[in-house]
Design a protein around this motif. Structure first.
Motif, PDB file in Angstrom:
ATOM      1  N   GLY A  62      11.053 -20.656   7.375  1.00 32.49           N
ATOM      2  CA  GLY A  62       9.885 -19.915   6.841  1.00 32.49           C
ATOM      3  C   GLY A  62      10.867 -19.126   5.203  1.00 32.49           C
ATOM      4  N   ASP A  63      12.185 -18.808   5.738  1.00 28.05           N
ATOM      5  CA  ASP A  63      13.159 -18.817   4.367  1.00 28.05           C
ATOM      6  C   ASP A  63      13.147 -19.316   3.438  1.00 28.05           C
ATOM      7  OD1 ASP A  63      13.647 -16.385   6.163  1.00 28.05           O
ATOM      8  OD2 ASP A  63      15.858 -17.515   6.768  1.00 28.05           O
ATOM      9  N   GLN A  64      13.415 -21.339   3.780  1.00 25.98           N
ATOM     10  CA  GLN A  64      13.627 -22.306   2.618  1.00 25.98           C
ATOM     11  C   GLN A  64      12.187 -22.423   2.570  1.00 25.98           C
ATOM     12  OE1 GLN A  64      14.997 -25.568   5.391  1.00 25.98           O
ATOM     13  NE2 GLN A  64      16.632 -24.638   5.902  1.00 25.98           N
ATOM     14  N   LEU A  65      10.601 -21.558   2.942  1.00 27.93           N
ATOM     15  CA  LEU A  65       9.351 -22.019   2.271  1.00 27.93           C
ATOM     16  C   LEU A  65       9.940 -20.735   1.295  1.00 27.93           C
ATOM     17  CD1 LEU A  65       7.128 -23.277   4.975  1.00 27.93           C
ATOM     18  CD2 LEU A  65       7.771 -24.291   3.147  1.00 27.93           C
ATOM     19  N   VAL A  66      10.187 -19.266   1.581  1.00 25.79           N
ATOM     20  CA  VAL A  66       9.814 -18.796   0.691  1.00 25.79           C
ATOM     21  C   VAL A  66      10.512 -19.101  -0.557  1.00 25.79           C
ATOM     22  CG1 VAL A  66      10.084 -16.213   0.262  1.00 25.79           C
ATOM     23  CG2 VAL A  66       9.099 -16.502   2.397  1.00 25.79           C
ATOM     24  N   THR A  67      11.930 -19.836  -0.568  1.00 25.59           N
ATOM     25  CA  THR A  67      12.846 -19.788  -1.769  1.00 25.59           C
ATOM     26  C   THR A  67      11.740 -20.774  -2.464  1.00 25.59           C
ATOM     27  OG1 THR A  67      14.751 -18.863  -0.351  1.00 25.59           O
ATOM     28  CG2 THR A  67      15.408 -20.177  -2.650  1.00 25.59           C
ATOM     29  N   PHE A  68      11.478 -21.963  -2.134  1.00 18.75           N
ATOM     30  CA  PHE A  68      10.863 -22.895  -2.640  1.00 18.75           C
ATOM     31  C   PHE A  68       9.950 -22.809  -3.520  1.00 18.75           C
ATOM     32  CE2 PHE A  68       8.031 -26.566  -2.585  1.00 18.75           C
ATOM     33  CZ  PHE A  68       8.465 -27.073  -3.713  1.00 18.75           C
ATOM     34  N   LEU A  69       9.319 -21.792  -2.239  1.00 19.55           N
ATOM     35  CA  LEU A  69       7.981 -20.996  -3.495  1.00 19.55           C
ATOM     36  C   LEU A  69       8.536 -19.749  -4.335  1.00 19.55           C
ATOM     37  CD1 LEU A  69       5.105 -20.452  -0.972  1.00 19.55           C
ATOM     38  CD2 LEU A  69       5.355 -22.624  -2.230  1.00 19.55           C
ATOM     39  N   ARG A  70       8.946 -19.528  -4.524  1.00 21.05           N
ATOM     40  CA  ARG A  70       9.304 -18.477  -5.395  1.00 21.05           C
ATOM     41  C   ARG A  70       9.895 -19.325  -6.866  1.00 21.05           C
ATOM     42  NH1 ARG A  70      12.926 -14.211  -1.500  1.00 21.05           N
ATOM     43  NH2 ARG A  70      10.762 -12.584  -0.855  1.00 21.05           N
ATOM     44  N   GLY A  71      11.297 -19.833  -6.142  1.00 21.36           N
ATOM     45  CA  GLY A  71      11.199 -21.673  -7.227  1.00 21.36           C
ATOM     46  C   GLY A  71      10.552 -21.951  -8.163  1.00 21.36           C
ATOM     47  N   LYS A  72       9.247 -21.906  -7.936  1.00 22.40           N
ATOM     48  CA  LYS A  72       8.197 -22.656  -8.016  1.00 22.40           C
ATOM     49  C   LYS A  72       7.519 -21.512  -8.799  1.00 22.40           C
ATOM     50  CE  LYS A  72       8.783 -27.289  -7.223  1.00 22.40           C
ATOM     51  NZ  LYS A  72       9.749 -27.870  -8.376  1.00 22.40           N
ATOM     52  N   GLY A  73       7.895 -20.650  -9.194  1.00 20.69           N
ATOM     53  CA  GLY A  73       7.062 -19.479 -10.020  1.00 20.69           C
ATOM     54  C   GLY A  73       6.000 -18.668  -9.317  1.00 20.69           C
ATOM     55  N   LEU A  74       5.750 -19.209  -7.839  1.00 21.08           N
ATOM     56  CA  LEU A  74       4.526 -18.556  -7.408  1.00 21.08           C
ATOM     57  C   LEU A  74       4.853 -17.104  -6.496  1.00 21.08           C
ATOM     58  CD1 LEU A  74       3.451 -21.415  -5.669  1.00 21.08           C
ATOM     59  CD2 LEU A  74       1.888 -20.289  -7.289  1.00 21.08           C
ATOM     60  N   GLU A  75       3.820 -16.117  -6.428  1.00 19.70           N
ATOM     61  CA  GLU A  75       4.247 -14.831  -5.607  1.00 19.70           C
ATOM     62  C   GLU A  75       4.310 -15.098  -4.632  1.00 19.70           C
ATOM     63  OE1 GLU A  75       2.422 -11.537  -7.862  1.00 19.70           O
ATOM     64  OE2 GLU A  75       2.049 -12.672  -9.283  1.00 19.70           O
ATOM     65  N   THR A  76       5.089 -14.317  -4.070  1.00 20.64           N
ATOM     66  CA  THR A  76       4.944 -14.847  -2.290  1.00 20.64           C
ATOM     67  C   THR A  76       4.877 -13.278  -1.886  1.00 20.64           C
ATOM     68  OG1 THR A  76       7.181 -14.074  -2.688  1.00 20.64           O
ATOM     69  CG2 THR A  76       6.748 -16.381  -2.634  1.00 20.64           C
ATOM     70  N   ALA A  77       3.878 -12.132  -2.635  1.00 23.13           N
ATOM     71  CA  ALA A  77       4.698 -10.631  -1.540  1.00 23.13           C
ATOM     72  C   ALA A  77       3.332 -11.034  -0.591  1.00 23.13           C
ATOM     73  CB  ALA A  77       4.263  -9.804  -2.567  1.00 23.13           C
ATOM     74  N   THR A  78       2.789 -12.267  -0.501  1.00 24.87           N
ATOM     75  CA  THR A  78       1.363 -12.499   0.180  1.00 24.87           C
ATOM     76  C   THR A  78       1.804 -12.901   1.366  1.00 24.87           C
ATOM     77  OG1 THR A  78       0.604 -13.746  -0.805  1.00 24.87           O
ATOM     78  CG2 THR A  78      -0.357 -11.405  -1.125  1.00 24.87           C
ATOM     79  N   ILE A  79       3.203 -13.258   1.716  1.00 26.52           N
ATOM     80  CA  ILE A  79       3.318 -14.397   2.690  1.00 26.52           C
ATOM     81  C   ILE A  79       4.449 -13.261   3.747  1.00 26.52           C
ATOM     82  CG2 ILE A  79       5.364 -16.500   3.347  1.00 26.52           C
ATOM     83  CD1 ILE A  79       4.580 -17.215   0.764  1.00 26.52           C
ATOM     84  N   GLN A  80       3.232 -13.736   4.528  1.00 25.80           N
ATOM     85  CA  GLN A  80       3.749 -12.761   5.864  1.00 25.80           C
ATOM     86  C   GLN A  80       4.674 -13.351   6.401  1.00 25.80           C
ATOM     87  OE1 GLN A  80       0.024 -12.240   7.969  1.00 25.80           O
ATOM     88  NE2 GLN A  80      -0.535 -10.640   6.301  1.00 25.80           N
TER      89      GLN A  80
END
Length: 136
Positions: A62-80
């Motif tokens: 989960g940590d890796q996915l959130v980091t990946f998405l942030r790195g792509k410029g996506l907002e992650t506040a809605t990833i629980q």
């Protein structure tokens, strides 16, 4: 990048990908996946504010996915983050012609997405929401 929905300064329309964010696990590697996450990423590339609404485990995957998405410029506040279920994954095998076969593992974090204030705020702000058949 901030996780706050209210901190964005862009007037760009918010486009949400709702559903699974997970790992596609091939015999030799794993890759970030999930059609809604891909949709949000491509909307971001077209000038929208791409946002992924999903749930991942409180684990390394989960940590890796959130980091990946942030790195792509996506907002992650809605990833629980789910303390009880692991981050989703799909086992992928390829036949001799290179055609994939998928095993979608169930009972993982994104299967337990919950409505909360952050999710409601995001949906009220969205110009468009895309969800796939798994979320349906």
């Amino acid at each position: 990048m901030s996780d706050s929905l209210t901190s964005a300064k862009s007037p760009a329309p918010i486009v949400i990908g709702l559903g699974e964010v997970l790992w596609d696990v091939f015999p030799d590697e794993k890759r970030p996946g999930g059609a809604p996450a891909n949709f949000a990423y491509h909307a971001q590339q077209l000038g929208c504010r791409g946002m992924v609404v999903s749930r991942v485990g409180q684990d390394d995957d989960g940590d890796q996915l959130v980091t990946f998405l942030r790195g792509k410029g996506l907002e992650t506040a809605t990833i629980q983050r789910d303390p009880d279920h692991k981050t989703g994954w799909v086992s992928v095998t390829l036949d001799d012609a290179g055609h994939p076969d998928y095993i979608i593992h169930e009972g993982v974090a994104w299967d337990f997405l919950e409505t909360d204030d952050t999710l409601v705020q995001a949906m009220e702000s969205a110009s468009a929401v895309c969800f796939g058949t798994l979320a349906q």
